[in-house]
Scaffold this active site. Structure first.
Site, short mmCIF file in Angstrom:
data_model
loop_
_atom_site.label_atom_id
_atom_site.label_comp_id
_atom_site.label_asym_id
_atom_site.label_seq_id
_atom_site.Cartn_x
_atom_site.Cartn_y
_atom_site.Cartn_z
N GLU A 181 -9.59 -11.03 -7.51
CA GLU A 181 -8.91 -9.86 -7.40
C GLU A 181 -7.45 -9.77 -8.59
O GLU A 181 -7.08 -8.44 -9.09
CB GLU A 181 -8.29 -9.65 -6.42
CG GLU A 181 -9.57 -8.74 -5.42
CD GLU A 181 -8.71 -9.69 -3.58
OE1 GLU A 181 -9.65 -9.70 -3.22
OE2 GLU A 181 -7.79 -9.50 -3.17
N LYS A 213 1.06 -1.31 0.33
CA LYS A 213 -0.58 -0.24 -0.49
C LYS A 213 0.71 1.05 0.08
O LYS A 213 2.18 1.09 0.87
CB LYS A 213 -0.50 0.26 1.52
CG LYS A 213 -1.98 -1.12 1.02
CD LYS A 213 -2.85 -1.42 2.06
CE LYS A 213 -3.79 -2.11 2.60
NZ LYS A 213 -5.27 -1.99 3.37
N TYR A 232 -12.59 -2.05 -4.05
CA TYR A 232 -13.33 -2.17 -3.03
C TYR A 232 -14.77 -2.40 -2.83
O TYR A 232 -15.08 -1.92 -1.69
CB TYR A 232 -12.49 -1.49 -1.73
CG TYR A 232 -10.49 -1.53 -1.54
CD1 TYR A 232 -10.95 -2.83 -0.45
CD2 TYR A 232 -9.90 -0.72 -1.83
CE1 TYR A 232 -9.49 -3.36 -0.13
CE2 TYR A 232 -8.55 -0.94 -1.48
CZ TYR A 232 -8.81 -1.83 -0.24
OH TYR A 232 -7.13 -2.25 0.34
N ASN A 259 -2.56 -0.06 7.07
CA ASN A 259 -1.33 -1.00 7.28
C ASN A 259 -0.78 -1.96 6.18
O ASN A 259 -0.61 -3.00 6.02
CB ASN A 259 -2.87 -2.10 7.88
CG ASN A 259 -3.69 -2.23 6.20
OD1 ASN A 259 -3.14 -1.79 6.35
ND2 ASN A 259 -4.99 -3.14 6.77
N HIS A 313 -2.47 -5.96 1.32
CA HIS A 313 -3.53 -5.98 1.49
C HIS A 313 -3.63 -7.77 0.89
O HIS A 313 -1.99 -7.89 -0.07
CB HIS A 313 -4.79 -5.48 0.54
CG HIS A 313 -5.65 -6.32 -0.55
ND1 HIS A 313 -6.63 -6.57 0.50
CD2 HIS A 313 -5.98 -7.13 -0.90
CE1 HIS A 313 -7.49 -6.85 -0.12
NE2 HIS A 313 -6.67 -7.72 -1.12
P1 CMP Z 1 -7.24 -4.57 2.98
O1 CMP Z 1 -7.28 -5.57 3.60
O2 CMP Z 1 -6.75 -3.55 2.68
O3 CMP Z 1 -9.19 -4.47 3.16
C1 CMP Z 1 -9.88 -3.39 3.38
C2 CMP Z 1 -9.43 -2.05 4.09
O4 CMP Z 1 -9.86 -1.62 4.89
C3 CMP Z 1 -8.19 -2.87 5.36
O5 CMP Z 1 -7.34 -3.86 4.94
C4 CMP Z 1 -8.07 -2.34 6.30
O6 CMP Z 1 -7.03 -1.30 6.16
C5 CMP Z 1 -8.70 -0.80 5.67
N1 CMP Z 1 -9.70 -0.64 7.26
C6 CMP Z 1 -9.92 0.20 8.43
N2 CMP Z 1 -10.19 0.03 8.93
C7 CMP Z 1 -11.29 -1.08 8.94
C8 CMP Z 1 -12.10 -2.26 9.75
N3 CMP Z 1 -12.79 -1.50 10.81
N4 CMP Z 1 -12.45 -3.51 9.16
C9 CMP Z 1 -11.12 -3.62 8.22
N5 CMP Z 1 -11.00 -3.01 7.27
C10 CMP Z 1 -11.06 -1.35 8.28
#
Ligand code: CMP
Length: 142
Positions: free
Chosen positions: A127, A10, A50, A113, A116
Site C-alpha cells: 500500500e 477518507k 482495493y 468509516n 483506513h
Molecule cells: P478499509 O479498511 O478501507 O477496507 C475496505 C473497506 O470496505 C473498509 O475499510 C470499509 O469501509 C468498507 N466496507 C464496507 N462494508 C464492509 C464489510 N462488510 N466488511 C469490511 N469492509 C467493509
C-alpha cells in the site's frame, strides 16, 4: 520492531475538517508521519488499491465513496506501527469501535468509516508503494 504502515483519511473525514484532529492522534500515539499528500482518487486508482475486495458486494459503493472527494494518504513509522495504528483507528465498523478511537469519534458507518490502515506488514509494503515513491519517504532521525 520499527515498522511502517499506510494510512488514509477518507473523503468523509476530510470533508468534515478532521485532518488535523486525526494527525494529532497519530503523533500522540508516537507514530511519525514520514510522507503525506492530498489526492482525489480516480476510479482506476481506487479499484486497483482495493482489488482484493473486487468480488465483495460492497465493492461498487466502496469505489464510489473513495472517489467522492479528496483523501489524505500518509506513511506512518514507529514501534509496532501496523498494530498501533489499527488500535487507534478502532474496529472497521464504527458501531463496534472502542470508545476514544478515531472511528468511534469521527465515523458514521462501516461504508464511511473515516480512515483506513494496513492490516499487516506485507499489506503495508504494497500500500505504501501504491501511493509513494521511495524518494517521497523521509527518514526521521530526530
Ligand atoms: P478499509 O479498511 O478501507 O477496507 C475496505 C473497506 O470496505 C473498509 O475499510 C470499509 O469501509 C468498507 N466496507 C464496507 N462494508 C464492509 C464489510 N462488510 N466488511 C469490511 N469492509 C467493509
Amino acid at each position: 520492531a520499527i515498522e511502517r504502515t499506510f494510512s488514509i483519511i477518507k473523503p468523509d473525514a476530510v470533508a468534515k475538517n478532521h485532518i488535523g484532529a486525526i494527525y494529532n492522534r497519530f503523533e500522540t500515539a508516537g507514530l511519525k508521519i514520514i510522507a503525506s499528500k492530498m489526492i482525489h482518487l480516480s476510479k482506476e486508482q481506487a479499484e486497483g488499491f482495493y482489488a482484493e475486495h473486487s468480488e465483495r458486494p460492497f465493492f461498487g459503493a466502496l469505489v464510489a465513496f473513495m472517489t467522492s472527494g479528496p483523501i489524505m494518504v500518509q506513511t506512518l513509522e514507529g514501534e509496532n506501527a501496523v498494530l498501533a495504528h489499527r488500535e487507534i483507528l478502532g474496529a472497521t465498523n464504527p458501531a463496534e469501535a472502542a470508545e476514544g478511537t478515531i472511528r468511534a469519534d469521527f465515523a458514521e458507518s462501516i461504508d464511511e468509516n473515516a480512515a483506513h490502515g494496513s492490516d499487516s506488514v506485507a499489506s503495508a509494503e504494497r500500500e505504501v508503494a501504491y501511493f509513494f515513491s521511495a524518494d517521497e519517504l523521509c527518514a526521521r532521525t530526530r
